[in-house]
Design a protein around this motif. Structure first.
Motif, PDB file in Angstrom:
ATOM      1  N   ASP A 110       0.818  -1.220   0.000  1.00 11.65           N
ATOM      2  CA  ASP A 110       0.000   0.000   0.000  1.00 11.65           C
ATOM      3  C   ASP A 110       0.853   1.272   0.000  1.00 11.65           C
ATOM      4  O   ASP A 110       2.084   1.205  -0.084  1.00 11.65           O
ATOM      5  N   SER A 111       0.189   2.422   0.106  1.00 14.11           N
ATOM      6  CA  SER A 111       0.883   3.709   0.038  1.00 14.11           C
ATOM      7  C   SER A 111       1.815   3.939   1.216  1.00 14.11           C
ATOM      8  O   SER A 111       2.654   4.844   1.179  1.00 14.11           O
ATOM      9  N   ASN A 112       1.668   3.147   2.275  1.00 15.68           N
ATOM     10  CA  ASN A 112       2.568   3.239   3.443  1.00 15.68           C
ATOM     11  C   ASN A 112       3.648   2.164   3.420  1.00 15.68           C
ATOM     12  O   ASN A 112       4.325   1.935   4.418  1.00 15.68           O
ATOM     13  N   GLN A 113       3.759   1.487   2.284  1.00 16.82           N
ATOM     14  CA  GLN A 113       4.712   0.395   2.096  1.00 16.82           C
ATOM     15  C   GLN A 113       4.458  -0.765   3.070  1.00 16.82           C
ATOM     16  O   GLN A 113       5.380  -1.432   3.514  1.00 16.82           O
ATOM     17  N   ILE A 114       3.186  -0.980   3.366  1.00 16.87           N
ATOM     18  CA  ILE A 114       2.781  -2.134   4.160  1.00 16.87           C
ATOM     19  C   ILE A 114       2.313  -3.215   3.192  1.00 16.87           C
ATOM     20  O   ILE A 114       1.417  -2.977   2.374  1.00 16.87           O
ATOM     21  N   ALA A 115       2.910  -4.398   3.275  1.00 17.62           N
ATOM     22  CA  ALA A 115       2.570  -5.490   2.373  1.00 17.62           C
ATOM     23  C   ALA A 115       1.556  -6.421   3.030  1.00 17.62           C
ATOM     24  O   ALA A 115       1.760  -6.878   4.164  1.00 17.62           O
ATOM     25  N   LYS A 116       0.462  -6.681   2.313  1.00 12.89           N
ATOM     26  CA  LYS A 116      -0.589  -7.555   2.840  1.00 12.89           C
ATOM     27  C   LYS A 116      -0.970  -8.613   1.807  1.00 12.89           C
ATOM     28  O   LYS A 116      -0.930  -8.360   0.600  1.00 12.89           O
ATOM     29  N   ILE A 117      -1.353  -9.759   2.309  1.00 15.86           N
ATOM     30  CA  ILE A 117      -1.805 -10.847   1.450  1.00 15.86           C
ATOM     31  C   ILE A 117      -3.184 -10.514   0.876  1.00 15.86           C
ATOM     32  O   ILE A 117      -4.093 -10.116   1.605  1.00 15.86           O
ATOM     33  N   GLN A 118      -3.344 -10.663  -0.444  1.00 24.60           N
ATOM     34  CA  GLN A 118      -4.643 -10.484  -1.098  1.00 24.60           C
ATOM     35  C   GLN A 118      -5.364 -11.825  -1.198  1.00 24.60           C
ATOM     36  O   GLN A 118      -6.548 -11.928  -0.911  1.00 24.60           O
ATOM     37  N   TRP A 119      -4.635 -12.837  -1.621  1.00 24.97           N
ATOM     38  CA  TRP A 119      -5.158 -14.206  -1.646  1.00 24.97           C
ATOM     39  C   TRP A 119      -3.976 -15.170  -1.615  1.00 24.97           C
ATOM     40  O   TRP A 119      -2.850 -14.807  -1.946  1.00 24.97           O
ATOM     41  N   SER A 120      -4.260 -16.397  -1.228  1.00 23.34           N
ATOM     42  CA  SER A 120      -3.189 -17.388  -1.125  1.00 23.34           C
ATOM     43  C   SER A 120      -3.765 -18.793  -1.274  1.00 23.34           C
ATOM     44  O   SER A 120      -4.858 -19.081  -0.782  1.00 23.34           O
ATOM     45  N   LYS A 121      -3.033 -19.644  -1.963  1.00 22.95           N
ATOM     46  CA  LYS A 121      -3.465 -21.023  -2.166  1.00 22.95           C
ATOM     47  C   LYS A 121      -2.250 -21.944  -2.114  1.00 22.95           C
ATOM     48  O   LYS A 121      -1.162 -21.587  -2.573  1.00 22.95           O
ATOM     49  N   ALA A 122      -2.443 -23.130  -1.530  1.00 23.67           N
ATOM     50  CA  ALA A 122      -1.348 -24.087  -1.396  1.00 23.67           C
ATOM     51  C   ALA A 122      -1.673 -25.369  -2.147  1.00 23.67           C
ATOM     52  O   ALA A 122      -2.817 -25.602  -2.564  1.00 23.67           O
ATOM     53  N   ALA A 123      -0.655 -26.225  -2.315  1.00 21.41           N
ATOM     54  CA  ALA A 123      -0.862 -27.493  -3.003  1.00 21.41           C
ATOM     55  C   ALA A 123       0.191 -28.502  -2.596  1.00 21.41           C
ATOM     56  O   ALA A 123       1.290 -28.143  -2.153  1.00 21.41           O
ATOM     57  N   THR A 124      -0.166 -29.765  -2.739  1.00 23.15           N
ATOM     58  CA  THR A 124       0.764 -30.869  -2.489  1.00 23.15           C
ATOM     59  C   THR A 124       0.607 -31.886  -3.616  1.00 23.15           C
ATOM     60  O   THR A 124      -0.311 -31.810  -4.430  1.00 23.15           O
TER      61      THR A 124
END
Length: 211
Positions: A110-124
């Motif tokens: 974001d504009s404050n240089q804070i990084a946040k997860i928007q979406w996430s998916k895993a697999a095996t």
């Protein structure tokens, strides 16, 4: 007197022959050296395999983020992600892919240089399977992950595709390396190539959020 001298001479000859006889030395040296050589031999094999798998983990991580970032549509679904995971994890071949744990996430800075997860998916990859199995990621939308992003990638109001891959390498010879194995891992970052961001179909928003 002659008998005593003869006995003494015989004893001296026997002692000399015993000291000069080196036939048992080779066997003794062999018994001492072989265990060390075997440890070195198997250790070299295990270390070489671990290095090879570690390299494949790196390739897998790069393939995951790269393929995801190259999507030709702004929205991706489970089918697309499953194909990406399957193709990328296949790079582990000829080694067993079942110890692979992989995650793909999108991050917004974001504009404050804070990084946040928007979406996430895993697999095996399950034993004997020919395709990846999608699973829930340990990361959730909204998680702050600023600390894991390299400082030069913390560009305001930008998106990143990040892939995380780990592999539990278990040595076949337990006394050479730890029986429990060692975890090999790598992380790769890429930016979306054709769009500002990539939306996952089950994410809360259908457009690129820009808080």
């Amino acid at each position: 007197m002659q008998d005593i001298a003869s006995v003494c001479r015989t004893i001296r000859l026997s002692v000399s022959d015993f000291l000069a006889d080196s036939r048992a030395i080779a066997a003794t040296e062999f018994a001492v050296i072989v265990p060390l050589m075997l440890v070195m031999f198997f250790g070299t094999i295990e270390f070489s395999s671990a290095v090879a798998i570690d390299r494949k983990v790196t390739i897998t991580a790069r393939a995951l983020s790269d393929l995801t970032s190259q999507t030709s549509t702004t929205t991706i679904d489970n089918t697309y992600l499953q194909n990406v995971f399957t193709a990328s994890i296949a790079t582990v071949t000829p080694y067993d892919a079942t110890p692979v744990r992989a995650t793909i996430s999108e991050i917004y800075v974001d504009s404050n240089q804070i990084a946040k997860i928007q979406w996430s998916k895993a697999a095996t990859i399950t034993s004997g399977a020919t395709s990846a199995t999608l699973t829930n990621s340990a990361r959730s939308a909204g998680d702050v992950v600023t600390s894991m992003v390299p400082s030069d990638l913390l560009v305001k109001k930008t998106y990143l595709i990040v892939s995380e891959v780990s592999y539990l390498y278990t040595p076949s010879v337990g006394y050479v390396m730890g029986k429990a194995g060692i975890t090999l891992s790598d992380v790769s970052y890429t930016r979306p190539r054709q769009f500002t961001c990539i939306v996952y179909n089950s994410s809360p928003s259908t457009s690129c959020p820009t808080p």
